[in-house]
Design a protein around this motif. Structure first.
Motif, short mmCIF file in Angstrom:
data_model
loop_
_atom_site.label_atom_id
_atom_site.label_comp_id
_atom_site.label_asym_id
_atom_site.label_seq_id
_atom_site.Cartn_x
_atom_site.Cartn_y
_atom_site.Cartn_z
N GLN A 207 35.47 -16.43 -5.40
CA GLN A 207 34.35 -15.95 -6.22
C GLN A 207 34.47 -14.46 -6.53
OE1 GLN A 207 30.58 -16.74 -4.37
NE2 GLN A 207 29.38 -16.19 -6.18
N ALA A 208 35.25 -13.73 -5.72
CA ALA A 208 35.37 -12.28 -5.89
C ALA A 208 36.73 -11.87 -6.44
CB ALA A 208 35.13 -11.58 -4.55
N SER A 209 37.49 -12.82 -6.94
CA SER A 209 38.89 -12.57 -7.26
C SER A 209 39.13 -11.92 -8.62
CB SER A 209 39.68 -13.88 -7.19
OG SER A 209 39.20 -14.80 -8.16
N GLY A 210 38.10 -11.83 -9.46
CA GLY A 210 38.30 -11.37 -10.84
C GLY A 210 38.95 -10.01 -10.95
N SER A 211 38.45 -9.03 -10.19
CA SER A 211 38.98 -7.66 -10.29
C SER A 211 40.41 -7.59 -9.78
CB SER A 211 38.09 -6.70 -9.49
OG SER A 211 36.80 -6.63 -10.07
N ILE A 212 40.70 -8.31 -8.69
CA ILE A 212 42.05 -8.31 -8.14
C ILE A 212 43.03 -8.92 -9.14
CG2 ILE A 212 43.55 -9.32 -6.38
CD1 ILE A 212 42.02 -7.30 -5.01
N LYS A 213 42.64 -10.07 -9.73
CA LYS A 213 43.53 -10.74 -10.68
C LYS A 213 43.81 -9.88 -11.90
CE LYS A 213 42.56 -15.56 -9.44
NZ LYS A 213 41.94 -16.84 -9.86
N SER A 214 42.76 -9.17 -12.38
CA SER A 214 42.96 -8.35 -13.58
C SER A 214 43.83 -7.13 -13.30
CB SER A 214 41.59 -7.91 -14.14
OG SER A 214 40.96 -7.01 -13.25
N THR A 215 43.96 -6.77 -12.02
CA THR A 215 44.75 -5.59 -11.66
C THR A 215 46.02 -5.97 -10.90
OG1 THR A 215 42.58 -4.52 -11.36
CG2 THR A 215 44.47 -3.22 -10.72
N GLU A 216 46.29 -7.26 -10.79
CA GLU A 216 47.37 -7.73 -9.93
C GLU A 216 48.73 -7.14 -10.31
OE1 GLU A 216 49.19 -11.89 -8.08
OE2 GLU A 216 47.42 -11.92 -9.39
N LYS A 217 49.04 -7.09 -11.60
CA LYS A 217 50.34 -6.55 -12.03
C LYS A 217 50.51 -5.10 -11.56
CE LYS A 217 51.23 -9.41 -16.11
NZ LYS A 217 51.43 -9.41 -17.58
N GLU A 218 49.45 -4.31 -11.77
CA GLU A 218 49.52 -2.90 -11.37
C GLU A 218 49.64 -2.76 -9.85
OE1 GLU A 218 47.41 -4.26 -13.40
OE2 GLU A 218 47.17 -3.08 -15.24
N ILE A 219 48.92 -3.61 -9.11
CA ILE A 219 49.00 -3.56 -7.64
C ILE A 219 50.42 -3.87 -7.18
CG2 ILE A 219 48.21 -4.63 -5.49
CD1 ILE A 219 45.51 -5.13 -6.85
N ASN A 220 51.00 -4.93 -7.74
CA ASN A 220 52.36 -5.32 -7.36
C ASN A 220 53.38 -4.23 -7.69
OD1 ASN A 220 51.49 -7.80 -6.39
ND2 ASN A 220 51.81 -8.84 -8.35
N LYS A 221 53.12 -3.51 -8.77
CA LYS A 221 54.03 -2.44 -9.17
C LYS A 221 53.86 -1.20 -8.29
CE LYS A 221 55.28 0.51 -13.10
NZ LYS A 221 54.97 0.88 -14.51
N GLU A 222 52.60 -0.80 -8.09
CA GLU A 222 52.33 0.43 -7.35
C GLU A 222 52.43 0.23 -5.83
OE1 GLU A 222 51.52 3.50 -8.56
OE2 GLU A 222 51.76 2.86 -10.64
N LEU A 223 52.02 -0.95 -5.36
CA LEU A 223 51.98 -1.21 -3.92
C LEU A 223 52.68 -2.54 -3.62
CD1 LEU A 223 48.20 -0.30 -3.40
CD2 LEU A 223 50.16 1.18 -2.91
N LEU B 207 38.03 -2.15 -10.02
CA LEU B 207 39.26 -2.66 -10.63
C LEU B 207 40.11 -1.49 -11.12
CD1 LEU B 207 38.38 -4.17 -14.15
CD2 LEU B 207 36.86 -2.70 -12.88
N GLY B 208 41.31 -1.79 -11.60
CA GLY B 208 42.18 -0.76 -12.16
C GLY B 208 42.63 0.26 -11.12
N ASN B 209 42.78 1.49 -11.55
CA ASN B 209 43.29 2.55 -10.68
C ASN B 209 42.41 2.80 -9.46
OD1 ASN B 209 45.23 4.59 -10.08
ND2 ASN B 209 43.77 6.13 -10.77
N PRO B 210 41.07 2.79 -9.56
CA PRO B 210 40.25 2.95 -8.36
C PRO B 210 40.53 1.88 -7.30
CG PRO B 210 38.91 3.33 -10.30
CD PRO B 210 40.23 2.81 -10.79
#
Length: 671
Positions: free
Chosen positions: A193-209, A172-175
């Motif tokens: 079932q595997a969506s937790g890390s993506i959801k917690s980092t979604e804002k940063e992903i949308n901003k960076e990528l 999750l996060g920057n990694p």
């Protein structure tokens, strides 16, 4: 070109026919000889293991000839190997999945034949193309737990000609952002079932990528569509799936490994590995179309996907996947799926030995257990308790061009990860070697006065190297990491035994015995293995420093041995800016750090033990003396006067007491 291909086909088919005739002729000859010369042959087999060598070498020659034909015809991708199994084993099971039910320990076994899997993949391919716009040449990410959905996405991407990258759903996060960026990912397909890390980092992903599309799948609804015969199907055109510029050392998939820079590296897994490599591995581990390989290893690792799924499918067998490893349910799931083989890592074997006796451990049909990290002290205990006939300990690194294997029966070769007869060992000596390490630093390779490396003595640890056959074009053997030329080049060691040669560095220490068998010793450098995962010490160091710039001046992270536990537990030595703070404040500081680590690192990467120090030991060349810290003595240091903190229950840092240590040694307090 067409004439060349025709001639190539004729020559290679002739070679296959000739080989078949020779093999057919030799088998009865060997049979007669074995009857007449039973004593001498038994002696030779005991000394040189000629029977197993003959079993491997004959298949190797046949497979290589067939593979060269596939390369010549530009049909070396795994998709064509899968199609071959669909044609030959249509009604045999390809996938078995004990889906967990609401009641803990209960399962419903779902199964799919090769024919069913094929048509479901074609339907999913249509959805990926029409709804999501996936095209040949795209790099897409799969974020999924262990389940059939993962495998359907894998095969659909191969049908289309896209390259899948397997996200570690703990990242999750920057990694996580870094993982998507370096692999040029266009879309991510996410299992709920595997969506937790993506959801917690979604804002940063949308901003960076902002161009990366996150697709949250509805598994239940999707499976209904895939099982419906009326749903539209899509089969990619061969010239789009296999364009003229594609070579067999180009990526079949990307798998993430820990990097010394502190961020994941995207390792290129070539088609050569996925096809011929997995086919040979399957044969060595005696798989066929009646085999069922049970794995509880995460599919985002190469061990499960390549050496589990791709290997058994190459033989027309079935892969049985556990949604998540459970020591208490391991043998039950193996029994329910009728497994003949199972995968392990050393930690799994020790966990299983520590479980109460279950009726399923004597009801299952597993005869071969294969994996890495099974230590000699529990090797035979594991075999005897769980009625395992063969241990297939191997050594393989995700990005390594080659692997070592074993097929160990009886008493000989316990603990070895390379165990062959004399013939194959001679052949492998041309491809694999060990080199001496600096006596004062086991992370540095020794070079003599001529500047060349030397082989270690019997029993002396040395780094394992694998030959790069074309030094001027190393990517034909070692494909390296996407977008990381520096890390790729750091894995290539040149001028080893002669000027101009090149070898891949595994970063691991092994040793040989007097019989030529090889044994794993330890990892080198800046990574260690804990909870079946590779941990980057640099990544953990960066997160610790980043968690508290005001309190921490310097930090070193290593892996240390803990009695009774496989791998190495994370240990951090932290230099405080203000060493005069009270004990209570020290604990507060460490637990503030823990709050940050919980957000940025998976639990297996958290330092289990921490020591607060006045200074960090450095070498004469101003490098941290990591070797010194790897030898940390628990629970109170070599002189018994050090305060060590431990991550109790993975909830809080607290001083390590004698009572705590006794509980850890007795494995009553789990690390």
């Amino acid at each position: 070109m067409a004439n060349d291909i025709t001639v190539g086909k004729i020559l290679l088919n002739a070679l296959l026919v000739a080989f078949s005739i020779v093999k057919t002729a030799l088998i009865p000859v060997f049979g007669v000889l074995s009857l007449c010369l039973k004593g001498p042959i038994e002696y030779l087999d005991k000394k040189h293991r000629v029977k197993e060598d003959f079993y491997i070498i004959t298949f190797f020659l046949k497979s290589v000839a067939k593979y060269f034909l596939a390369v010549r015809n530009h049909r070396f991708q795994y998709w064509y190997l899968f199609i071959e199994q669909v044609e030959q084993n249509a009604d045999r099971l390809a996938i078995s999945y004990p889906r967990p039910l609401l009641k803990k320990g209960d399962f419903e076994v779902e199964s799919f034949t090769y024919r069913e899997t094929y048509y479901m993949v074609l339907r999913l391919s249509h959805i990926l193309c029409e709804k999501y716009g996936v095209r040949s040449g795209d790099n897409i990410a799969i974020d999924s737990t262990n389940k059939p959905l993962f495998l359907f996405l894998l095969l659909a991407s191969w049908n289309i000609g896209a390259v899948p990258a397997f996200l570690n759903y703990n990242t999750l996060g920057n990694p996580l952002i870094h993982s998507l960026r370096i692999s040029n990912i266009t879309q991510v397909f996410i299992d709920p079932q595997a969506s937790g890390s993506i959801k917690s980092t979604e804002k940063e992903i949308n901003k960076e990528l902002p161009d990366v599309r996150l697709n949250y799948l509805n598994e239940e609804e999707l499976l209904k569509v895939l099982k419906d015969p009326k749903s539209p199907k899509f089969l990619q055109k061969d010239d789009l799936r296999s364009p003229s510029g594609l070579t067999d050392y180009k990526p079949a998939m990307f798998i993430y490994t820990s990097g010394t820079t502190g961020l994941p590296k995207s390792a290129i897994m070539s088609w050569r590995k996925a096809t011929i490599g997995c086919t040979l591995f399957a044969h060595i581990e005696h798989m066929d179309n009646n085999s069922v390989v049970f794995t509880a290893m995460p599919l985002f690792h190469s061990t499960a996907t390549l050496l589990g799924v791709c290997s058994v499918w190459s033989k027309g067998g079935c892969v049985a996947i556990s949604n998540k490893f459970s020591a208490s349910n391991f043998w039950k799931e193996a029994y329910l799926t009728k497994a003949t083989h199972c995968q392990y890592v050393g930690e799994i074997c020790r966990y299983l030995l520590n479980t109460p006796v279950s009726k399923y451990e004597s009801m299952h049909s597993v005869k071969v257990a294969y994996g890495n990290g099974l230590r000699p002290d529990i090797w035979q205990k594991f075999k005897h308790r769980f009625h395992i006939e063969v241990i297939g300990e191997f050594y393989a690194a995700t990005e390594a061009p080659l692997a070592t294997t074993s097929y160990q029966k009886g008493e000989f070769g316990v603990g070895a990860c390379r165990n062959y007869g004399t013939g194959i060992q001679w052949f492998l000596s041309l491809q694999q070697t060990l080199v001496r390490m600096d006596p004062d630093d086991d992370a540095t390779i020794y070079r003599n006065v001529k500047g060349l490396c030397e082989k270690p003595a019997v029993g002396e640890p040395g780094e394992m190297l694998m030959r790069i056959f074309y030094p001027k074009k190393p990517e034909t053997s070692f494909q390296g990491y996407v977008g990381n030329k520096k890390e790729t080049e750091s894995k290539v060691l040149r001028n080893v035994f002669r000027e101009g040669d090149a070898w891949f560095r595994t970063g691991d220490l092994l040793k040989a015995d007097e019989y030529g068998l090889w044994y794993f010793v330890d990892r080198m450098g800046d990574t260690f293995r804990w909870k079946s995962e590779n941990v980057s010490t640099t990544e953990v160091e960066d997160q610790i420093i980043g968690s508290n710039h005001d309190d921490f001046a310097q930090v070193v992270v290593v892996g240390i041995k803990v009695p009774g536990y496989e791998g190495r537990a994370g240990f951090a030595a932290i230099k405080l800016k203000n060493p005069e703070i009270s004990e209570g404040v020290r604990i507060e500081v460490l637990n503030r750090m823990l709050t940050h680590l919980n957000r940025e690192l998976p639990k297996y990467a958290h330092p289990v033990f921490v020591k607060l120090v006045d200074h960090i030991e450095m070498t004469d060349t101003n490098k941290i003396s990591k070797k010194l810290y790897r030898n940390q003595v628990l629970p109170h240091g070599a002189n018994g006067d050090e305060t060590i903190y431990w991550l109790k229950g993975y909830k809080e840092y607290t001083p390590l007491t004698d009572e705590d240590w006794k509980a850890i040694e007795a494995q009553e307090a789990k690390l």
